[in-house]
Enzyme design. Structure first.
Site, PDB file in Angstrom:
ATOM      1  CG  ASP A  72     -12.626  -6.246   5.507  1.00 21.26           C
ATOM      2  OD1 ASP A  72     -12.750  -5.814   6.758  1.00 21.26           O
ATOM      3  OD2 ASP A  72     -12.600  -5.672   4.829  1.00 21.26           O
ATOM      4  CE1 TYR A 103      -3.303  -2.790   0.163  1.00 15.17           C
ATOM      5  CE2 TYR A 103      -3.861  -2.069   2.305  1.00 15.17           C
ATOM      6  CZ  TYR A 103      -4.241  -2.860   1.188  1.00 15.17           C
ATOM      7  OH  TYR A 103      -5.115  -3.813   1.340  1.00 15.17           O
ATOM      8  CE  LYS A 137       1.226 -17.948  -1.602  1.00 16.95           C
ATOM      9  NZ  LYS A 137       0.519 -19.205  -1.600  1.00 16.95           N
ATOM     10  CG  ASP A 157      -2.531 -20.098   0.234  1.00 15.06           C
ATOM     11  OD1 ASP A 157      -1.633 -19.863   1.083  1.00 15.06           O
ATOM     12  OD2 ASP A 157      -2.157 -20.541  -1.018  1.00 15.06           O
ATOM     13  CG  ASP A 209      -7.400  -4.027   3.757  1.00 11.79           C
ATOM     14  OD1 ASP A 209      -8.454  -4.033   4.483  1.00 11.79           O
ATOM     15  OD2 ASP A 209      -7.108  -3.497   2.949  1.00 11.79           O
TER      16      ASP A 209
END
Length: 358
Positions: free
Chosen positions: A252, A143, A192, A224, A248
């Site tokens: 959620d 980001y 990851k 994942d 992020d």
């Protein structure tokens, strides 16, 4: 008499003013019940600040926040400002305030209320015992990396750069371990590392720090796989720590385990006890001004503030008990009500919770 603490109050846009008003009601009630003392100072931020001050983050708002012990934020944004330039978007103000206040971690608890298990899309037996905290790194990663476009062999290319340094990883990981020590002493570090170099640095740093916290059980989980396990075995997680973009998305996902994003609090923290507290949900401009918003996430953000910044665990516990008591009694706002005709308004829900604080 308790020392007076200062809270910067930023109502923001959409339903923000409505839910913040109920949170302030809770603050006043805890003053009466526990003898604590607070002063509040209101400031403009987000879309309303763009309209009135020409910027999403006015200097006077920043000054109010820096002089406070904590910040309570409602919500910002809305379609009214979606076509603005980057500098005049409410979301730019969020990135700016986090940077200016040194807020590098976002804490997102996800707790299942027994009486609301049926509101989730998962089976109640899968949700049983779910009580987790996502610790998201807030100021690094893709980001904030360099972004540009260029001409490539097959047309225009877009590039987003993901960068992390060891200091950024160390401070968030230390914080996550310390949070885990105060909970069930389990930490899942999500990365990851089988693909990304930033994740390999992340995992190496976590492994180097882990011996400092021998009482915390550590596991490494690929992002994942973590997304799948949150749906398969959410109760097995205690604290999850991860980088910005993964956090992020996963926070959620964890939020929706509860059945309504309107139920969840969050805290953005820096070094020490200072924090910015806000509900996870957005500004919901489609229902703004109609008294339909669920104030519980903002009220629980006050409880989080009391616990993390002020150390007022008794008041925090009382707020959380009051919320559970009101929900157990069958009271619902429209977002979580089965029978919408019986739904309470925003202020009615706030009144009931305030009255239940003892």
């Amino acid at each position: 008499m308790a020392e007076t603490k200062k809270i910067a109050v930023i109502a923001g846009d959409g339903i923000g003013p409505e839910v913040v008003a109920e949170a302030e009601k809770i603050i006043k009630r805890t003053e009466e019940v526990f003898g604590y003392s607070f002063t509040t100072e209101h400031a403009l931020f987000g879309g309303i600040a763009i309209d009135e001050k020409g910027t999403p983050l006015p200097e006077e708002t920043l000054s109010v926040c820096k002089s406070a012990d904590a910040v309570l934020l409602g919500a910002v944004g809305g379609p009214k400002w979606d076509n603005n330039s980057k500098e005049l978007r409410p979301e730019t103000g969020l990135l700016g305030i986090r940077k200016e206040l040194g807020l590098f971690s976002n804490l997102r608890p996800a707790v299942i209320f027994d009486c609301l298990k049926d509101a989730s899309t998962l089976k109640p037996e899968v949700l049983e015992g779910t009580d987790l905290m996502v610790v998201r790194e807030l100021t690094g990663g893709i980001y904030f990396g360099e972004k540009f476009r260029r001409e490539g062999a097959f047309g225009e290319e877009a590039v987003d750069t993901c960068v992390y340094n060891t200091a950024e990883v160390e401070r968030i990981v230390h914080q996550a371990f310390e949070i885990a020590q105060k909970r069930r002493k389990k930490l899942a570090s999500v990365d990851k590392a089988n693909v990304l170099e930033t994740s390999r640095l992340w995992r190496e740093t976590v492994n180097r720090i882990a011996p400092d916290y021998p009482d915390v059980e550590l596991e490494h989980v690929l992002v994942d796989n973590c997304a799948m396990q949150l749906l398969r075995r959410p109760s097995s997680f205690d604290v999850i720590v991860t980088e910005n973009m993964f956090g992020d998305i996963l926070s959620d996902e964890a939020a929706m385990l509860t059945g309504s994003i309107g139920m969840l609090a969050s805290a953005s923290m820096g070094q020490g006890d200072f924090g910015l507290y806000e509900p996870v949900h957005g500004s919901a401009p489609d229902i703004a001004g109609q008294g339909l918003a669920n104030p519980i996430a903002t009220i629980l953000s006050v409880a989080l503030m009391y616990r993390l910044t002020f150390g007022y665990a008794d008041a925090a516990d009382a707020i959380e008990r009051a919320v559970a008591e009101v929900l157990d009694a069958g009271h619902r706002t429209a977002d979580i009500a089965v029978d919408k005709s019986q739904a309470l308004s925003t202020t009615q829900m706030g009144d009931l919770i305030a009255a239940a604080i003892r």
